[in-house]
Write a protein that holds these residues in place. Structure first.
Motif, PDB file in Angstrom:
ATOM      1  N   ASP A   1      45.248  64.096  13.977  1.00  0.00           N
ATOM      2  CA  ASP A   1      44.321  63.588  15.022  1.00  0.00           C
ATOM      3  C   ASP A   1      42.865  64.101  14.686  1.00  0.00           C
ATOM      4  N   HIS A   2      41.950  64.034  15.598  1.00  0.00           N
ATOM      5  CA  HIS A   2      40.466  64.280  15.394  1.00  0.00           C
ATOM      6  C   HIS A   2      40.153  65.749  15.112  1.00  0.00           C
TER       7      HIS A   2
ATOM      8  N   ASP B   1      46.913  59.436  14.956  1.00  0.00           N
ATOM      9  CA  ASP B   1      45.771  58.699  15.586  1.00  0.00           C
ATOM     10  C   ASP B   1      44.830  58.017  14.700  1.00  0.00           C
ATOM     11  N   SER B   2      43.856  57.172  15.338  1.00  0.00           N
ATOM     12  CA  SER B   2      42.801  56.497  14.157  1.00  0.00           C
ATOM     13  C   SER B   2      42.207  57.261  13.509  1.00  0.00           C
ATOM     14  N   SER B   3      42.115  58.541  13.705  1.00  0.00           N
ATOM     15  CA  SER B   3      41.379  59.559  12.576  1.00  0.00           C
ATOM     16  C   SER B   3      42.232  59.653  11.526  1.00  0.00           C
TER      17      SER B   3
ATOM     18  N   ILE C   1      44.077  57.356  10.293  1.00  0.00           N
ATOM     19  CA  ILE C   1      44.167  56.162   9.556  1.00  0.00           C
ATOM     20  C   ILE C   1      42.933  55.946   8.721  1.00  0.00           C
ATOM     21  N   ASN C   2      41.778  56.332   9.393  1.00  0.00           N
ATOM     22  CA  ASN C   2      40.599  56.482   8.806  1.00  0.00           C
ATOM     23  C   ASN C   2      40.539  57.149   7.726  1.00  0.00           C
TER      24      ASN C   2
ATOM     25  N   THR D   1      52.548  53.035  14.167  1.00  0.00           N
ATOM     26  CA  THR D   1      50.897  53.115  14.079  1.00  0.00           C
ATOM     27  C   THR D   1      50.319  52.339  13.015  1.00  0.00           C
TER      28      THR D   1
ATOM     29  N   VAL E   1      48.435  48.804  13.055  1.00  0.00           N
ATOM     30  CA  VAL E   1      46.825  48.411  12.574  1.00  0.00           C
ATOM     31  C   VAL E   1      47.050  47.620  11.094  1.00  0.00           C
TER      32      VAL E   1
ATOM     33  N   LEU F   1      47.885  48.865   8.297  1.00  0.00           N
ATOM     34  CA  LEU F   1      47.565  49.741   7.245  1.00  0.00           C
ATOM     35  C   LEU F   1      48.789  49.553   5.959  1.00  0.00           C
TER      36      LEU F   1
END
Length: 125
Positions: free
Chosen positions: A38-39, A70-72, A74-75, A103, A107, A109
């Motif tokens: 995560d972040h 989370d999206s972190s 993924i990025n 997840t 998205v 991925l």
């Protein structure tokens, strides 16, 4: 939890630390990742993905011990995929846990980065 185990978490947060172990198998760097991405913990994964020194840079991230992403995350994976591809290499994901796979699929991925059910399959394609 000891004070050192809280690295990468917010004060008062009870997030699981992210651990990344690195090994080499047949010229491929294997990152065994465990914990939550995560972040607060993502820099650990970002640094591990960026430290690939093989030529061409080929990396398999074994995610079977990752309980949350989370999206972190993924990025981070998208950025690493782009960098490794531009350098003539690749990134593959292996053995994604059920919550992480969900997840990744939501998205899309898995349409960008090769995902494999097992580490062995990711290494031998």
């Amino acid at each position: 939890m000891t004070e050192g185990a809280k690295a990468g978490t917010q004060e008062g947060a009870a997030a699981s630390p992210l651990l990344v172990a690195s090994s080499m198998t047949g010229g491929v760097r294997v990152l065994s990742v465990s914990g939550e991405i995560d972040h607060h913990t993502g820099d650990t994964l970002r640094e591990a993905l960026g430290a690939c020194t093989t030529d061409p840079p080929r990396v398999v991230a074994d995610l079977h011990r990752v309980s949350f992403m989370d999206s972190s995350g993924i990025n981070i994976l998208i950025s690493a995929h782009r960098a490794l591809t531009e350098a003539g290499g690749w990134l593959r994901l292996a053995a994604l846990s059920a919550p992480v796979l969900r997840t990744v699929q939501i998205v899309g991925l898995d349409t960008v980065i090769d995902c494999h059910p097992t580490l062995d399959q990711a290494l031998h394609l």
